[in-house]
Design a protein around this motif. Structure first.
Motif: not given
Length: 228
Positions: A62-65, A69-73, A210-221
């Motif tokens: 999503t746009p928010g995600q 990620w860019i903000r955190v990185a 960012i990897l941790e956030d992606i894995m928590d949300t299962d977005i690309y699984r």
């Protein structure tokens, strides 16, 4: 971070503009941005996630995600910043509109639009592409082994506007094309998504947070296959 946050680098130095889906942002994006900020003496590189890109499929995140990620990185690096203006705009994200908006915000700063040779090769197909040079320079990223064939208009542009000294990027607000060959770093968002979809690890290809956030949300699984 606001889209209008002022650069923290040298006063009057150019602002780099790196657009993309950032689906997700990864170390290849971030390292390229840092290389350019340092080597071209830019005040800042603004990472601008596409809203609705007209030339490619819509992002999976999503746009928010993607903004998060860019903000955190980039949180601890003053030379890099999130610029979310395309995410806040309705309709398709046309680069010429983004540059016009940035020029309004920074009327006295050179702007440097960063793009790969493969993207530049298709530049004449873009919406109002000739107007890009009214607002910005282009920094053309050359990568070993990737030599996209340029359209005749693109070849003419490179011949007419090409410069080989970064002073041209600093002394003029817009209009030049500067080619830069960064050190190789073969990382892509599509590979990261493919690794996650198959259950493989993409660790060290993108920031750990960012990897941790992606894995928590299962977005690309990949969706689970139902038993028959």
């Amino acid at each position: 971070m606001s889209a209008k946050q002022a650069p923290t680098g040298a006063p009057g130095a150019p602002i780099g503009i790196l657009g993309g889906t950032f689906d997700p942002v990864h170390n290849g994006h971030l390292r390229l941005a840092m290389e350019l900020a340092t080597e071209l003496k830019l005040a800042q590189v603004r990472l601008i996630p596409n809203g609705r890109p007209p030339h490619r499929e819509q992002p999976g995140a999503t746009p928010g995600q993607r903004a998060k990620w860019i903000r955190v990185a980039t949180a601890d690096e003053p030379l890099l910043a999130l610029d979310d203006r395309e995410l806040l705009r309705r309709g398709h994200s046309y680069t010429v509109d983004t540059l016009a908006s940035l020029r309004t915000d920074f009327p006295d700063r050179p702007l440097c639009l960063i793009m790969g040779r493969d993207v530049f090769a298709k530049l004449p197909s873009w919406h109002r592409w000739e107007a890009l040079f009214e607002h910005a320079h282009i920094v053309l990223i050359e990568r070993p082994g990737l030599h996209a064939e340029l359209a005749p208009e693109a070849r003419e542009l490179l011949a007419e506007r090409g410069v080989d000294d970064i002073r041209a990027l600093h002394e003029h607000l817009a209009g030049a094309i500067y080619s830069y060959a960064p050190p190789p770093l073969a990382i892509s968002a599509s590979r990261i998504r493919a690794l996650i979809a198959t259950g493989a690890s993409p660790r060290y290809l993108l920031p750990e947070v960012i990897l941790e956030d992606i894995m928590d949300t299962d977005i690309y699984r990949a969706p689970a296959q139902s038993a028959e």
